[in-house]
Design an enzyme around this catalytic site. Structure first.
Site, PDB file in Angstrom:
ATOM      1  N   GLU A 304       0.860  -1.193   0.000  1.00 47.61           N
ATOM      2  CA  GLU A 304       0.000   0.000   0.000  1.00 47.61           C
ATOM      3  C   GLU A 304       0.894   1.239   0.000  1.00 47.61           C
ATOM      4  OE1 GLU A 304      -2.100  -0.839   3.634  1.00 47.61           O
ATOM      5  OE2 GLU A 304      -3.481  -2.206   2.640  1.00 47.61           O
ATOM      6  N   CYS A 400     -10.053   0.277   8.499  1.00 45.64           N
ATOM      7  CA  CYS A 400      -9.385   1.556   8.767  1.00 45.64           C
ATOM      8  C   CYS A 400     -10.034   2.734   8.062  1.00 45.64           C
ATOM      9  CB  CYS A 400      -7.898   1.465   8.466  1.00 45.64           C
ATOM     10  SG  CYS A 400      -7.473   1.287   6.733  1.00 45.64           S
TER      11      CYS A 400
END
Lengths: 628, 628
Positions: A304, A400
């Protein structure tokens, strides 16, 4: 910035209501495993078990506690927007559980309290203990600011005291694998004024990236792992060099911008020139070489992460919603330090495009990944596109992004103004009312982001300058004071209208909302020969549903004019679409043709703001379109 | 095609010499672990151990045996090109070892013979036993053809007998995880005429993809694994549907084209219409939707695999050298079945571009992966580009490509002509001499691929038609018979010059070598707005070393003329470079700019054939360049 700004019920007001009335109650239920069909969170149950109020094992990610932290933070902002005794009582009850879960010595992380106490603080690289502390600390500060109650703050100060007693120069060595506590400690320091909190952040920031490599040493000693992370992959955790020597934004993008926000916070509080320089270097690395035009960051899904300069592939982008939020945090800190419009420009870009795009218009579905081009034939199916979703899924096992969007939108009023000793800065153009000193206030009325007129009216006298941002996308602008055009000085991208202001004074800012074509740096391989379109803060896109499905064969002629269509209140909760005289190419069916260029057919292209895409089913989308 | 064709010492003659004099001796040493600094192969030592001539464990990949098979095959072709008693004796000695390694019942695979005999035939999905048999079988056929000796053929017929006794309708169920034996068995059938070999291929081909899923069943039973392959990933092994129902070329590209070659072989020998249809379908899937302009196949590195229609990313391409070779095998089989030039066009495209590009000009270094665009800033460093090498490495632990290139080039004479009852077909334009019946021969003289003139001279009378391929890239052509222009009928892409021919008859084919611009299908996302250039069989590229390093900001104007420069015999072993009036763009340093298109500067672009790139150090390269 202590002045309270209340956002009116317009563009963002509607978003705030959505978050307050739908997302926060919904997320509360998810965290308590009370939504049938949604993957079990167990976040609250973990605290109950740690508190001895329930029995069972820890369930969920190693960072599951942070979900509750982010929710309490968002709910606290929500209370600040509008009192809600029921919500407040619910939070009190949750905080009581959190208090009971805390260990005698202040330690607080349910993943370890439940059955892994011998492993506390042995795996800072992977185990997110300091990350979870960071989020709960932000929640504690917000909860105090919202309610005046110190219940959660007391718990978290005790927790931080334990951390101070554990880590430091003459104590255990350490710093978080996932930064977050840094920026949270700066908030705690600013709230309490206690130097020890600033000292702790400084320690974490200064120790990072120093030799011998801490994560490597730790991994050799600990004999256990969460997810077999490579302790030698230093860049992933921004541990490849001391922060002052880091030249490029690298690694996991959320970790990076959370760290940089903490660094900027320390730099601002200490005036440390070397740290300020490091922040500038990293800011430039992101915004000059590694940021999508939507304000998204993180080019690759593996890790990521940031990748390399100008590696900005639109269709394989990661561009995580949380990373855009972290970039806004970083921009805000830089803006607190230096009143330069480029920080606010990036803040606005990330907010109106990637953050808003991360959520469906009904607030129920969320993107983690926000590519700038999606083809459902490939997304989620073909290698290199497996991380791409063609529509927003309803919730995530790793939760998240949704609560991060919730806390961002409910605290948005904190990003609009900054007041210095002599000047009130307006960074974002959002209607509402700002409290000023001595009972005075400033009313902002605007049709923004649909139109570019912003009217500031002083209710009461005000003795500082008013500096309004001139956005980078506004080719021209006009400012009037009580109906008469004025030509204020432009300082670092802000038009500074000189004090004093008397009650009733009206400043009018008229921005140029003419659509702009955006050309990419010629080193961005994936954008070669392409153009994007922006109107006001919105980057626009083509979506298949508006354009006969197939987008790959669409081109925009170099001289194409972009027509602004009328505001459509019923379309996608209200948008201003654009119309472009485009071209659709047709080639033979063969894969390659000699000499014969595809034939061109004129088509009207309809463009919509990027954030609003994927609210009408599965279809293609693209931000960058090749010119012809 | 039994007529012997000897390639003259020109373009490919030089390559054949390189392979014969350098590659084959070098590979022989590598296989015997006799090259210091090169990763241990152990391929020959494995056979010695299995034969009881040496002691130790098996070392290397599960398919290590195939390296020796491919080497013997290439060495056999080499013998056919020029006798070499020393090489032949060396092969005899190796074959003796192979014979001793073979088990009593005919089984032959050193990975299992050495210490794993209880696991024989329990893991067809992963363990490559039938694949290794396939390669050694091809070697046996070639060895017999080269020497007339049956030593290896006897071993392998015994091995195949064992396989026939093991697998089949009323025996153990099974087919290879990695196809290869299919095409090898067709060769064995054609050599021996024994129906049982054809029956075995038919069984393997027909059983594949049928329910219940064989690899899944096998994986549940066996309790061991080579590399944890997913038994449910049916597409990777082309096991997702019965071969006659497969619509798209999917999965591991080498496996796919090896399978299709076997299918085409069976179809040709049996005339099975349903299988011919399947071959057509899969051929079209590759060449109409899933093939790079270089004839490379396999878009993604994960799985070295096909991905989806029009997913042809130039810089993340896998395009394995072996897959291009397999595509040539498939094309050749289709061509044997149907004399249509499109098969030869693809054969030529893959050969002159990807296969030749797989090897450095000195024959010492090899690409597995042949992307059409490389930026050394990303290649091998940045996620999604980790499989890309900016220069050819010297050798590989997994040695499939170099020996595959060796056998391709040494057997190239088999791909040039096909003779049917009434017509001699010339597919590839390579100078040399072809034996015809009754002591006659056909001499081919050409400066191809540098020029487009091919002269065929009959030495002796010949009573069949001569059909010469008119390549797809040749806009026009001219044919002369004994100096007089003729207009022969064009049948499926071949100009058919009618029999009879008398001794001394000369046919001259003059192809149009004017460079062609190639335009991509508009659905290829990665080629949007770009153009490629081809001259003759060569796809050209820009290389940084010729063009001031940076290629991303280069554009080719729509009306740009392409100038053919003089042949440069000293450059890259001899090339005809092209010169294009191009444009270099300069943008501001900012990542994105409003309204201002980059400025254009005229530049002379120099292009070289793609196969010759990366022979002058590390630099950028690209095949497709955006038009402006």
């Amino acid at each position: 910035m202590k002045n309270r700004f209340v956002i009116e019920n317009s563009f963002f007001g509607k978003y705030q209501n959505l978050v307050r009335k739908k997302m926060i109650p919904y997320q509360r239920k998810v965290l308590d495993d009370a939504v049938p069909g949604v993957e079990k969170s167990h976040a609250i149950e973990n605290f109950r078990i740690a508190a001895g109020l329930s029995e069972g094992e820890h369930y969920g990610w190693v960072f599951q506690d942070s979900d509750l932290g982010k929710w309490i933070e968002a709910a606290s902002y929500s209370l600040m927007l509008e009192p809600d005794p029921e919500l407040e009582a619910d939070m009190d009850a949750l905080i009581e559980i959190i208090g009971k879960a805390q260990m005698e010595d202040g330690y607080l992380d349910t993943y370890f309290i439940i059955g892994r106490q011998d492993k506390r603080w042995t795996n800072l690289q992977e185990a997110h203990e300091l990350y979870c502390t960071g989020h709960m600390l932000e929640a504690a500060v917000a909860h105090y600011e919202a309610t005046g109650k110190t219940s959660l703050l007391d718990i978290m100060e005790k927790n931080v005291e334990h951390i101070i007693n554990t880590f430091g120069k003459d104590k255990k060595r350490g710093f978080p694998g996932h930064p977050e506590i840094e920026l949270a400690l700066v908030r705690l320091y600013k709230l309490t004024g206690k130097e020890k909190y600033l000292e702790l952040v400084k320690y974490f920031v200064d120790e990072r990236g120093t030799e011998p490599n801490f994560f490597e040493a730790e991994s050799k000693e600990r004999g256990w792992t969460v997810w077999r992370s490579n302790a030698l992959d230093q860049k992933y955790t921004q541990n490849h060099a001391p922060v002052r020597e880091q030249k490029d934004a690298v690694g996991h993008a959320v970790r990076a911008v959370y760290l940089y926000t903490g660094m900027a916070g320390v730099a601002m509080e200490t005036g440390d020139k070397t740290l300020i320089d490091a922040c500038h270097t990293l800011w430039k690395s992101i915004t000059r070489k590694r940021m999508f035009v939507t304000g998204g960051i993180g080019s690759v899904d593996n890790g990521e992460a940031f990748s390399a300069d100008y590696d900005l592939n639109n269709d394989t982008a990661y561009s995580e919603s949380c990373a855009a939020i972290g970039l806004i945090f970083f921009a805000k800190k830089m803006l607190e330090m230096e009143k330069k419009s480029e920080y606010a420009d990036v803040m606005e870009r990330a907010l109106y495009n990637t953050v808003l795009g991360g959520m469906s218009l009904d607030g129920k579905n969320f993107f983690y990944v926000n590519p700038l081009e999606v083809n459902p034939e490939y997304a989620g199916k073909v290698m290199n596109y497996l991380h791409v979703e063609p529509v927003r899924p309803s919730w995530f096992g790793c939760a998240c992004c949704p609560p991060n969007i919730a806390r961002m939108l409910t605290s948005l009023n904190r990003y609009v103004f900054d007041e210095t000793e002599d000047t009130l800065y307006n960074h974002l153009f959002i209607g509402g009312e700002l409290d000023l000193a001595d009972g005075a206030s400033l009313e902002v009325k605007t049709g923004y982001p649909y139109d570019g007129n912003i009217v500031y009216t002083f209710n009461g006298d005000y003795n500082r300058n008013l500096a309004v941002r001139i956005p980078d996308w506004s080719k021209s602008f006009r400012i009037e004071l009580n109906g008469v055009e004025i030509k204020p000085e432009i300082v670092d991208g802000y038009a500074v209208i000189k004090a004093p202001f008397a009650a009733g004074d009206e400043v009018k800012l008229i921005l140029d909302m003419t659509p702009r074509k955006i050309y990419p740096n010629v080193l961005i391989r994936d954008d070669e020969g392409a153009v994007a379109v922006q109107r006001g803060p919105f980057v626009y896109c083509l979506e298949g549903v508006d354009n006969d499905g197939e987008l790959r064969n669409i081109r925009i002629p170099k001289n194409a004019e972009i027509k602004v269509l009328d505001f459509e209140p019923e379309t996608l909760e209200g948008i201003v679409p654009l119309e472009v005289d485009g071209v659709r190419l047709t080639s033979s069916e063969s894969l390659y043709s000699y000499d014969s260029r595809p034939t061109e057919t004129a088509v009207k292209l309809r463009m919509i703001p990027y954030y609003a895409w994927a609210n009408r089913g599965v279809n293609q989308m693209q931000v960058w379109t090749k010119e012809i």
